[in-house]
Motif scaffolding. Structure first.
Motif, short mmCIF file in Angstrom:
data_model
loop_
_atom_site.label_atom_id
_atom_site.label_comp_id
_atom_site.label_asym_id
_atom_site.label_seq_id
_atom_site.Cartn_x
_atom_site.Cartn_y
_atom_site.Cartn_z
N THR A 37 0.82 -1.20 0.04
CA THR A 37 -0.23 -0.04 0.01
C THR A 37 0.96 1.29 0.04
OG1 THR A 37 -1.43 1.17 1.31
CG2 THR A 37 -0.09 -0.26 2.68
N HIS A 38 0.45 2.34 -0.46
CA HIS A 38 1.22 3.58 -0.67
C HIS A 38 1.12 4.13 0.58
CE1 HIS A 38 1.67 3.13 -4.82
NE2 HIS A 38 0.59 3.58 -5.15
N GLY A 39 0.31 3.81 1.63
CA GLY A 39 0.39 4.67 2.67
C GLY A 39 0.77 4.17 3.90
N THR A 40 1.62 3.34 4.07
CA THR A 40 2.18 2.35 5.43
C THR A 40 3.22 3.01 5.76
OG1 THR A 40 0.68 0.59 4.63
CG2 THR A 40 2.55 -0.07 6.23
N SER A 41 3.45 3.30 7.10
CA SER A 41 4.77 3.86 7.46
C SER A 41 5.93 2.95 7.39
CB SER A 41 4.55 4.42 8.94
OG SER A 41 5.66 4.94 9.78
N ALA A 323 -11.69 8.27 -2.99
CA ALA A 323 -11.79 8.51 -4.30
C ALA A 323 -10.49 9.39 -4.92
CB ALA A 323 -13.43 9.36 -4.77
N TRP A 324 -10.31 9.44 -6.30
CA TRP A 324 -9.39 9.93 -6.83
C TRP A 324 -9.39 11.52 -6.54
CZ3 TRP A 324 -4.96 7.57 -8.66
CH2 TRP A 324 -4.07 8.39 -9.21
N ASN A 325 -8.36 12.33 -6.21
CA ASN A 325 -8.32 13.66 -5.78
C ASN A 325 -8.95 13.93 -4.75
OD1 ASN A 325 -6.73 14.64 -7.91
ND2 ASN A 325 -8.19 14.63 -9.49
N ARG A 326 -9.05 12.90 -3.86
CA ARG A 326 -9.90 13.27 -2.48
C ARG A 326 -8.58 13.16 -1.50
NH1 ARG A 326 -15.24 12.52 -1.95
NH2 ARG A 326 -15.12 13.52 0.09
N PRO A 327 -8.82 14.08 -0.13
CA PRO A 327 -7.86 14.17 0.72
C PRO A 327 -7.46 12.93 1.37
CG PRO A 327 -9.47 15.76 1.09
CD PRO A 327 -9.98 14.76 0.00
N GLY A 328 -6.44 12.50 1.63
CA GLY A 328 -5.91 11.29 2.28
C GLY A 328 -6.79 11.02 3.67
N ALA A 375 -3.74 3.88 -4.23
CA ALA A 375 -4.10 5.35 -3.48
C ALA A 375 -5.51 5.73 -3.32
CB ALA A 375 -3.44 6.50 -4.44
N VAL A 376 -6.31 4.87 -3.86
CA VAL A 376 -7.84 4.78 -3.50
C VAL A 376 -8.47 3.66 -2.86
CG1 VAL A 376 -10.03 5.38 -4.55
CG2 VAL A 376 -8.08 6.50 -5.34
N PHE A 377 -9.03 3.79 -1.78
CA PHE A 377 -9.54 2.45 -1.13
C PHE A 377 -10.97 2.59 -0.93
CE2 PHE A 377 -10.42 0.45 2.88
CZ PHE A 377 -10.13 -0.95 2.58
N ASP A 378 -11.73 1.82 -1.24
CA ASP A 378 -13.07 1.64 -0.91
C ASP A 378 -13.52 0.86 0.32
OD1 ASP A 378 -16.11 1.49 -1.18
OD2 ASP A 378 -16.01 0.49 -2.83
N VAL A 385 -9.57 -5.29 -3.01
CA VAL A 385 -7.97 -4.94 -3.14
C VAL A 385 -7.16 -6.32 -3.23
CG1 VAL A 385 -8.23 -2.73 -1.63
CG2 VAL A 385 -7.56 -4.93 -0.65
N TYR A 386 -7.81 -7.57 -3.11
CA TYR A 386 -7.07 -8.63 -3.25
C TYR A 386 -6.84 -9.09 -4.65
CZ TYR A 386 -7.37 -9.87 1.75
OH TYR A 386 -7.15 -9.73 3.15
N ALA A 387 -6.04 -9.56 -4.87
CA ALA A 387 -5.83 -10.09 -6.48
C ALA A 387 -5.00 -11.55 -6.19
CB ALA A 387 -5.00 -9.17 -7.30
#
Length: 411
Positions: A37-41, A323-328, A375-378, A385-387
Protein backbone atom coordinates in the motif's frame (compact mmCIF):
# COMPACT_ATOMS: atom_id res chain seq x y z
CA UNK A 1 -4.58 -28.94 1.54
CA UNK A 2 -0.98 -27.72 1.38
CA UNK A 3 1.18 -28.22 4.43
CA UNK A 4 1.94 -25.24 6.62
CA UNK A 5 5.37 -23.71 5.98
CA UNK A 6 8.20 -24.06 8.41
CA UNK A 7 7.87 -21.29 11.02
CA UNK A 8 9.66 -18.15 9.96
CA UNK A 9 12.37 -16.87 12.22
CA UNK A 10 11.74 -13.48 13.85
CA UNK A 11 14.32 -10.73 13.97
CA UNK A 12 17.13 -11.66 16.34
CA UNK A 13 20.61 -10.21 16.25
CA UNK A 14 22.41 -11.26 13.10
CA UNK A 15 19.15 -12.51 11.62
CA UNK A 16 17.88 -8.94 11.24
CA UNK A 17 15.64 -8.89 8.13
CA UNK A 18 17.04 -5.59 6.84
CA UNK A 19 20.62 -6.84 6.98
CA UNK A 20 19.62 -10.07 5.27
CA UNK A 21 17.86 -8.09 2.52
CA UNK A 22 20.87 -5.82 2.07
CA UNK A 23 23.17 -8.81 1.67
CA UNK A 24 20.80 -10.47 -0.78
CA UNK A 25 20.53 -7.32 -2.90
CA UNK A 26 24.21 -6.35 -2.80
CA UNK A 27 25.11 -7.85 -6.19
CA UNK A 28 22.19 -6.25 -8.05
CA UNK A 29 22.40 -3.33 -10.46
CA UNK A 30 18.77 -2.37 -9.83
CA UNK A 31 17.04 -3.01 -6.51
CA UNK A 32 13.23 -2.80 -6.55
CA UNK A 33 11.71 -2.20 -3.11
CA UNK A 34 7.96 -2.68 -3.17
CA UNK A 35 5.01 -1.94 -0.91
CA UNK A 36 1.54 -3.44 -0.60
CA UNK A 37 0.00 0.00 0.00
CA UNK A 38 1.17 3.54 -0.67
CA UNK A 39 0.19 4.69 2.82
CA UNK A 40 2.02 2.44 5.32
CA UNK A 41 4.73 3.94 7.57
CA UNK A 42 6.76 0.78 8.01
CA UNK A 43 7.11 0.29 4.27
CA UNK A 44 8.89 3.64 4.03
CA UNK A 45 11.13 3.02 7.02
CA UNK A 46 12.05 -0.50 5.89
CA UNK A 47 12.94 0.74 2.42
CA UNK A 48 14.94 3.57 3.96
CA UNK A 49 16.98 1.15 6.11
CA UNK A 50 17.71 -1.12 3.18
CA UNK A 51 18.61 1.80 0.92
CA UNK A 52 20.93 3.26 3.54
CA UNK A 53 22.60 -0.11 3.96
CA UNK A 54 23.15 -0.40 0.22
CA UNK A 55 24.45 3.18 0.17
CA UNK A 56 27.43 2.14 2.27
CA UNK A 57 29.20 0.98 -0.87
CA UNK A 58 30.06 3.28 -3.75
CA UNK A 59 27.87 1.53 -6.34
CA UNK A 60 24.60 2.99 -5.06
CA UNK A 61 24.19 6.20 -7.05
CA UNK A 62 20.49 7.06 -7.05
CA UNK A 63 17.10 6.43 -5.51
CA UNK A 64 14.15 6.57 -7.92
CA UNK A 65 10.66 6.83 -6.44
CA UNK A 66 7.18 6.33 -7.89
CA UNK A 67 6.50 10.05 -8.13
CA UNK A 68 6.67 12.70 -10.83
CA UNK A 69 10.15 14.03 -11.49
CA UNK A 70 8.88 17.61 -11.39
CA UNK A 71 7.95 17.14 -7.73
CA UNK A 72 11.12 15.28 -6.74
CA UNK A 73 13.66 17.63 -8.37
CA UNK A 74 13.72 20.06 -5.48
CA UNK A 75 14.38 17.26 -2.99
CA UNK A 76 17.18 15.97 -5.25
CA UNK A 77 18.90 19.33 -5.07
CA UNK A 78 18.49 19.32 -1.29
CA UNK A 79 19.98 15.85 -0.74
CA UNK A 80 22.90 16.75 -3.01
CA UNK A 81 23.61 19.93 -1.05
CA UNK A 82 23.06 22.23 -4.03
CA UNK A 83 19.62 23.63 -3.18
CA UNK A 84 18.65 26.58 -0.94
CA UNK A 85 15.98 24.82 1.15
CA UNK A 86 16.62 24.77 4.93
CA UNK A 87 15.07 21.35 5.59
CA UNK A 88 13.72 18.20 4.00
CA UNK A 89 10.17 19.20 4.90
CA UNK A 90 10.55 22.40 2.88
CA UNK A 91 12.29 20.56 0.02
CA UNK A 92 9.31 18.21 -0.18
CA UNK A 93 6.79 21.04 -0.46
CA UNK A 94 6.59 20.69 -4.26
CA UNK A 95 4.42 17.61 -3.62
CA UNK A 96 1.09 19.38 -4.00
CA UNK A 97 -0.80 17.06 -6.30
CA UNK A 98 -2.79 13.94 -5.44
CA UNK A 99 -1.80 11.76 -3.61
CA UNK A 100 0.15 14.31 -1.62
CA UNK A 101 0.61 12.12 1.48
CA UNK A 102 2.34 9.43 -0.55
CA UNK A 103 5.61 11.36 -0.60
CA UNK A 104 5.07 14.46 1.50
CA UNK A 105 5.24 12.60 4.78
CA UNK A 106 7.39 12.47 7.89
CA UNK A 107 8.89 9.10 7.01
CA UNK A 108 10.29 10.30 3.68
CA UNK A 109 11.46 13.59 5.21
CA UNK A 110 13.53 11.70 7.79
CA UNK A 111 15.10 9.57 5.06
CA UNK A 112 15.86 12.67 2.96
CA UNK A 113 17.60 14.31 5.91
CA UNK A 114 19.77 11.25 6.50
CA UNK A 115 20.57 10.93 2.79
CA UNK A 116 21.66 14.56 2.70
CA UNK A 117 23.89 14.01 5.76
CA UNK A 118 25.48 11.00 4.02
CA UNK A 119 26.00 12.97 0.83
CA UNK A 120 27.62 15.95 2.53
CA UNK A 121 30.37 13.66 3.79
CA UNK A 122 31.19 12.67 0.21
CA UNK A 123 32.73 14.37 -2.82
CA UNK A 124 30.12 15.95 -5.10
CA UNK A 125 30.67 13.32 -7.81
CA UNK A 126 29.91 10.49 -5.36
CA UNK A 127 26.65 11.87 -3.97
CA UNK A 128 23.43 9.88 -4.27
CA UNK A 129 20.61 11.45 -6.29
CA UNK A 130 16.85 11.30 -5.73
CA UNK A 131 14.59 11.19 -8.79
CA UNK A 132 10.97 10.61 -9.79
CA UNK A 133 9.75 8.37 -12.59
CA UNK A 134 5.99 8.85 -13.04
CA UNK A 135 3.99 10.32 -15.93
CA UNK A 136 1.06 12.14 -14.35
CA UNK A 137 2.36 15.74 -14.15
CA UNK A 138 2.21 16.38 -17.90
CA UNK A 139 1.72 20.14 -17.69
CA UNK A 140 4.21 20.62 -14.86
CA UNK A 141 6.82 18.80 -16.95
CA UNK A 142 5.99 21.00 -19.93
CA UNK A 143 6.53 24.09 -17.77
CA UNK A 144 9.95 22.80 -16.62
CA UNK A 145 11.10 22.03 -20.14
CA UNK A 146 10.01 25.44 -21.41
CA UNK A 147 11.64 27.26 -18.48
CA UNK A 148 14.95 25.56 -19.21
CA UNK A 149 14.87 26.44 -22.90
CA UNK A 150 14.03 30.07 -22.14
CA UNK A 151 17.42 30.32 -20.45
CA UNK A 152 19.53 27.86 -22.44
CA UNK A 153 17.67 27.08 -25.64
CA UNK A 154 18.39 29.97 -27.99
CA UNK A 155 16.69 29.18 -31.28
CA UNK A 156 15.30 25.96 -29.75
CA UNK A 157 12.80 28.00 -27.75
CA UNK A 158 10.47 27.72 -30.75
CA UNK A 159 10.03 24.00 -30.00
CA UNK A 160 8.94 24.83 -26.45
CA UNK A 161 6.47 27.44 -27.69
CA UNK A 162 5.05 25.01 -30.24
CA UNK A 163 4.51 22.35 -27.56
CA UNK A 164 2.83 24.85 -25.26
CA UNK A 165 0.57 26.03 -28.08
CA UNK A 166 -0.45 22.47 -28.91
CA UNK A 167 -1.44 21.60 -25.34
CA UNK A 168 -2.95 25.01 -24.48
CA UNK A 169 -6.53 24.42 -25.71
CA UNK A 170 -7.04 21.74 -23.07
CA UNK A 171 -6.58 24.20 -20.15
CA UNK A 172 -4.10 21.97 -18.30
CA UNK A 173 -6.59 19.11 -18.10
CA UNK A 174 -5.02 15.75 -18.90
CA UNK A 175 -8.50 14.27 -19.22
CA UNK A 176 -9.45 16.88 -21.83
CA UNK A 177 -6.21 16.26 -23.69
CA UNK A 178 -6.57 12.48 -23.59
CA UNK A 179 -10.12 12.67 -24.87
CA UNK A 180 -9.20 15.04 -27.70
CA UNK A 181 -6.08 13.07 -28.68
CA UNK A 182 -8.16 10.05 -29.61
CA UNK A 183 -8.33 11.86 -32.94
CA UNK A 184 -4.81 11.68 -34.47
CA UNK A 185 -5.05 15.24 -35.75
CA UNK A 186 -5.39 16.50 -32.16
CA UNK A 187 -2.34 14.62 -30.84
CA UNK A 188 0.61 16.62 -29.50
CA UNK A 189 3.03 13.68 -29.76
CA UNK A 190 5.17 15.34 -32.43
CA UNK A 191 5.34 18.64 -30.52
CA UNK A 192 6.32 16.82 -27.33
CA UNK A 193 9.11 14.96 -29.15
CA UNK A 194 10.40 18.21 -30.63
CA UNK A 195 10.59 19.69 -27.13
CA UNK A 196 12.60 16.68 -25.92
CA UNK A 197 14.93 16.90 -28.93
CA UNK A 198 15.53 20.58 -28.25
CA UNK A 199 16.36 20.06 -24.58
CA UNK A 200 18.59 17.07 -25.34
CA UNK A 201 20.53 19.06 -27.94
CA UNK A 202 21.40 21.76 -25.41
CA UNK A 203 25.08 21.45 -24.42
CA UNK A 204 25.73 19.71 -21.11
CA UNK A 205 27.35 21.57 -18.22
CA UNK A 206 30.38 20.54 -16.20
CA UNK A 207 29.65 21.66 -12.63
CA UNK A 208 27.25 19.60 -10.52
CA UNK A 209 24.43 22.13 -10.12
CA UNK A 210 24.27 22.96 -13.83
CA UNK A 211 24.59 19.30 -14.81
CA UNK A 212 21.69 18.33 -12.55
CA UNK A 213 19.61 21.21 -13.92
CA UNK A 214 20.22 19.95 -17.45
CA UNK A 215 19.35 16.38 -16.50
CA UNK A 216 16.24 17.60 -14.68
CA UNK A 217 15.15 19.43 -17.85
CA UNK A 218 15.77 16.35 -20.02
CA UNK A 219 13.75 14.24 -17.62
CA UNK A 220 10.94 16.79 -17.66
CA UNK A 221 10.87 16.91 -21.45
CA UNK A 222 10.86 13.10 -21.59
CA UNK A 223 7.96 13.14 -19.12
CA UNK A 224 6.00 15.31 -21.57
CA UNK A 225 6.55 12.67 -24.27
CA UNK A 226 5.67 9.84 -21.89
CA UNK A 227 2.74 11.65 -20.28
CA UNK A 228 1.26 12.52 -23.65
CA UNK A 229 1.47 8.87 -24.72
CA UNK A 230 0.01 7.67 -21.43
CA UNK A 231 -3.04 9.95 -21.40
CA UNK A 232 -3.67 9.39 -25.10
CA UNK A 233 -3.64 5.62 -24.51
CA UNK A 234 -5.69 5.82 -21.31
CA UNK A 235 -8.58 7.65 -22.95
CA UNK A 236 -8.41 5.54 -26.10
CA UNK A 237 -8.92 2.39 -24.05
CA UNK A 238 -5.48 1.00 -24.90
CA UNK A 239 -2.94 -0.66 -22.61
CA UNK A 240 -2.06 2.49 -20.67
CA UNK A 241 -0.56 0.34 -17.88
CA UNK A 242 2.15 -0.88 -20.24
CA UNK A 243 2.80 2.65 -21.52
CA UNK A 244 3.40 3.79 -17.95
CA UNK A 245 5.59 0.80 -17.08
CA UNK A 246 7.81 1.40 -20.13
CA UNK A 247 8.04 5.10 -19.33
CA UNK A 248 9.15 4.40 -15.76
CA UNK A 249 11.66 1.80 -16.94
CA UNK A 250 13.02 4.42 -19.35
CA UNK A 251 13.54 6.86 -16.50
CA UNK A 252 15.50 4.26 -14.53
CA UNK A 253 17.66 3.57 -17.59
CA UNK A 254 18.41 7.28 -18.02
CA UNK A 255 19.19 7.75 -14.33
CA UNK A 256 21.60 4.80 -14.50
CA UNK A 257 23.33 6.30 -17.55
CA UNK A 258 23.51 9.73 -15.92
CA UNK A 259 24.95 8.31 -12.69
CA UNK A 260 27.42 6.06 -14.50
CA UNK A 261 28.65 8.98 -16.58
CA UNK A 262 29.24 11.10 -13.47
CA UNK A 263 31.02 8.33 -11.55
CA UNK A 264 32.83 6.60 -14.41
CA UNK A 265 31.77 3.16 -13.16
CA UNK A 266 28.50 1.17 -13.27
CA UNK A 267 25.91 2.50 -10.86
CA UNK A 268 23.35 0.75 -8.67
CA UNK A 269 19.85 2.24 -8.69
CA UNK A 270 17.38 1.67 -5.84
CA UNK A 271 13.71 2.00 -6.79
CA UNK A 272 10.82 2.60 -4.37
CA UNK A 273 7.56 1.49 -5.96
CA UNK A 274 4.41 -0.55 -5.44
CA UNK A 275 4.50 -4.34 -5.26
CA UNK A 276 2.52 -4.48 -8.50
CA UNK A 277 5.48 -2.91 -10.34
CA UNK A 278 8.20 -4.83 -8.48
CA UNK A 279 6.61 -8.24 -9.12
CA UNK A 280 7.01 -10.55 -12.09
CA UNK A 281 3.88 -10.19 -14.20
CA UNK A 282 3.65 -13.95 -14.80
CA UNK A 283 3.25 -14.45 -11.05
CA UNK A 284 0.21 -12.17 -10.87
CA UNK A 285 -3.06 -11.67 -12.72
CA UNK A 286 -1.47 -8.82 -14.71
CA UNK A 287 -0.28 -11.42 -17.21
CA UNK A 288 -3.90 -12.36 -17.97
CA UNK A 289 -4.46 -8.84 -19.33
CA UNK A 290 -1.27 -8.75 -21.39
CA UNK A 291 0.40 -6.40 -18.94
CA UNK A 292 4.06 -6.23 -18.01
CA UNK A 293 5.93 -4.83 -14.99
CA UNK A 294 9.02 -2.82 -14.18
CA UNK A 295 10.65 -5.99 -12.87
CA UNK A 296 10.18 -7.73 -16.22
CA UNK A 297 11.21 -4.76 -18.34
CA UNK A 298 14.39 -4.11 -16.39
CA UNK A 299 15.44 -7.76 -16.56
CA UNK A 300 14.87 -8.03 -20.28
CA UNK A 301 17.56 -7.95 -22.93
CA UNK A 302 20.88 -7.62 -21.13
CA UNK A 303 22.98 -8.96 -18.28
CA UNK A 304 21.67 -6.48 -15.71
CA UNK A 305 21.03 -8.03 -12.31
CA UNK A 306 17.71 -7.03 -10.75
CA UNK A 307 16.65 -7.82 -7.19
CA UNK A 308 13.00 -7.30 -6.23
CA UNK A 309 11.67 -7.23 -2.68
CA UNK A 310 7.96 -7.26 -1.88
CA UNK A 311 6.65 -5.77 1.38
CA UNK A 312 3.49 -7.22 2.93
CA UNK A 313 1.54 -6.71 6.14
CA UNK A 314 -1.23 -8.50 8.02
CA UNK A 315 -3.18 -5.74 9.77
CA UNK A 316 -3.04 -2.22 11.17
CA UNK A 317 -3.80 1.18 9.61
CA UNK A 318 -2.86 2.91 6.37
CA UNK A 319 -3.55 6.16 4.52
CA UNK A 320 -5.48 6.38 1.27
CA UNK A 321 -8.29 8.42 -0.29
CA UNK A 322 -11.91 7.45 -0.70
CA UNK A 323 -11.78 8.61 -4.34
CA UNK A 324 -9.27 10.06 -6.79
CA UNK A 325 -8.24 13.64 -5.96
CA UNK A 326 -9.82 13.45 -2.50
CA UNK A 327 -7.84 14.10 0.70
CA UNK A 328 -6.00 11.22 2.32
CA UNK A 329 -7.48 9.64 5.43
CA UNK A 330 -6.55 6.82 7.78
CA UNK A 331 -8.27 3.49 7.21
CA UNK A 332 -8.20 0.34 9.28
CA UNK A 333 -6.46 -2.57 7.55
CA UNK A 334 -8.46 -5.56 8.68
CA UNK A 335 -6.60 -8.81 9.39
CA UNK A 336 -5.65 -10.50 6.13
CA UNK A 337 -7.81 -13.33 4.83
CA UNK A 338 -6.71 -16.66 6.29
CA UNK A 339 -6.03 -18.22 2.86
CA UNK A 340 -4.12 -15.17 1.58
CA UNK A 341 -0.34 -14.89 1.25
CA UNK A 342 -0.35 -12.49 4.21
CA UNK A 343 -2.51 -14.86 6.24
CA UNK A 344 -0.10 -17.71 5.58
CA UNK A 345 2.91 -15.57 6.53
CA UNK A 346 1.17 -14.47 9.71
CA UNK A 347 0.38 -18.02 10.77
CA UNK A 348 3.96 -19.06 10.04
CA UNK A 349 5.04 -16.76 12.86
CA UNK A 350 7.30 -13.78 13.34
CA UNK A 351 6.33 -10.14 13.76
CA UNK A 352 8.89 -8.99 11.19
CA UNK A 353 10.50 -11.54 8.92
CA UNK A 354 12.27 -11.94 5.60
CA UNK A 355 11.46 -14.88 3.32
CA UNK A 356 13.83 -15.58 0.44
CA UNK A 357 12.14 -16.66 -2.80
CA UNK A 358 12.07 -18.97 -4.70
CA UNK A 359 12.98 -22.08 -2.78
CA UNK A 360 10.27 -21.64 -0.15
CA UNK A 361 7.81 -24.32 0.89
CA UNK A 362 5.08 -25.65 -1.38
CA UNK A 363 2.42 -23.57 0.39
CA UNK A 364 3.88 -20.38 -1.04
CA UNK A 365 3.88 -21.87 -4.56
CA UNK A 366 0.09 -21.97 -4.58
CA UNK A 367 -1.84 -19.11 -6.17
CA UNK A 368 -3.36 -17.20 -3.28
CA UNK A 369 -5.15 -13.89 -2.70
CA UNK A 370 -2.82 -11.01 -1.88
CA UNK A 371 -3.60 -7.40 -1.02
CA UNK A 372 -2.54 -4.69 -3.46
CA UNK A 373 -3.82 -1.33 -2.21
CA UNK A 374 -3.40 1.78 -4.32
CA UNK A 375 -3.94 5.44 -3.52
CA UNK A 376 -7.73 4.94 -3.48
CA UNK A 377 -9.53 2.59 -1.09
CA UNK A 378 -13.22 1.71 -0.99
CA UNK A 379 -13.93 0.96 2.68
CA UNK A 380 -17.30 -0.50 1.73
CA UNK A 381 -15.64 -3.13 -0.44
CA UNK A 382 -12.35 -4.14 1.25
CA UNK A 383 -12.20 -7.45 -0.61
CA UNK A 384 -11.66 -5.57 -3.89
CA UNK A 385 -7.99 -4.99 -3.04
CA UNK A 386 -7.20 -8.72 -3.25
CA UNK A 387 -5.70 -10.21 -6.40
CA UNK A 388 -4.31 -13.68 -6.91
CA UNK A 389 -0.54 -14.16 -7.02
CA UNK A 390 2.08 -16.88 -6.71
CA UNK A 391 4.32 -15.62 -3.94
CA UNK A 392 7.14 -18.13 -4.46
CA UNK A 393 7.99 -16.65 -7.90
CA UNK A 394 6.60 -13.14 -7.53
CA UNK A 395 9.70 -11.53 -5.99
CA UNK A 396 13.24 -12.51 -5.06
CA UNK A 397 12.31 -12.00 -1.40
CA UNK A 398 9.42 -10.75 0.70
CA UNK A 399 9.61 -8.76 3.92
CA UNK A 400 6.57 -9.24 6.14
CA UNK A 401 5.36 -7.16 9.08
CA UNK A 402 2.52 -8.50 11.21
CA UNK A 403 1.13 -5.09 12.15
CA UNK A 404 1.73 -1.70 10.58
CA UNK A 405 0.46 1.89 10.85
CA UNK A 406 -0.37 4.77 8.54
CA UNK A 407 2.18 7.29 7.32
CA UNK A 408 2.31 10.71 8.98
CA UNK A 409 1.63 13.41 6.36
CA UNK A 410 3.47 16.73 6.62
CA UNK A 411 1.42 19.96 6.86
Amino acid sequence: MAAMPTPLRPETGREDPDQAAILAAAAADVVLLGEATHGTSEFYTERARITEGLAQDARTAAVVIEADGTEVARANRYVRGIGPDPSAAVALSDFRRFPRWMWRNQELAEFVERLRATNLRRPESARIGLYGMDVYDLYGALDRGRAFLRVHGGRSLAAADAAAKCFAPHRRSTEAYGTAARKPARSCAAAAQSLLDAVTATPSAIDLAASEAHFEARQAAAAVVDGEAYFRAAFAGSYSWNVRERAMAGVIERVAQHATSARHHPARIVVWTHNSHAAKAASTTLVDQGETTLADLLRHGDARQVFSLGLLTHSGTFMAASAWNRPGQIFRLTPAARNSAEGLLYRAGGARTLLMLPGSTAAFAEWRPQRMVGAVFDAANPEAVYARAQLSTQFDAVLFAAETRAVTPLP
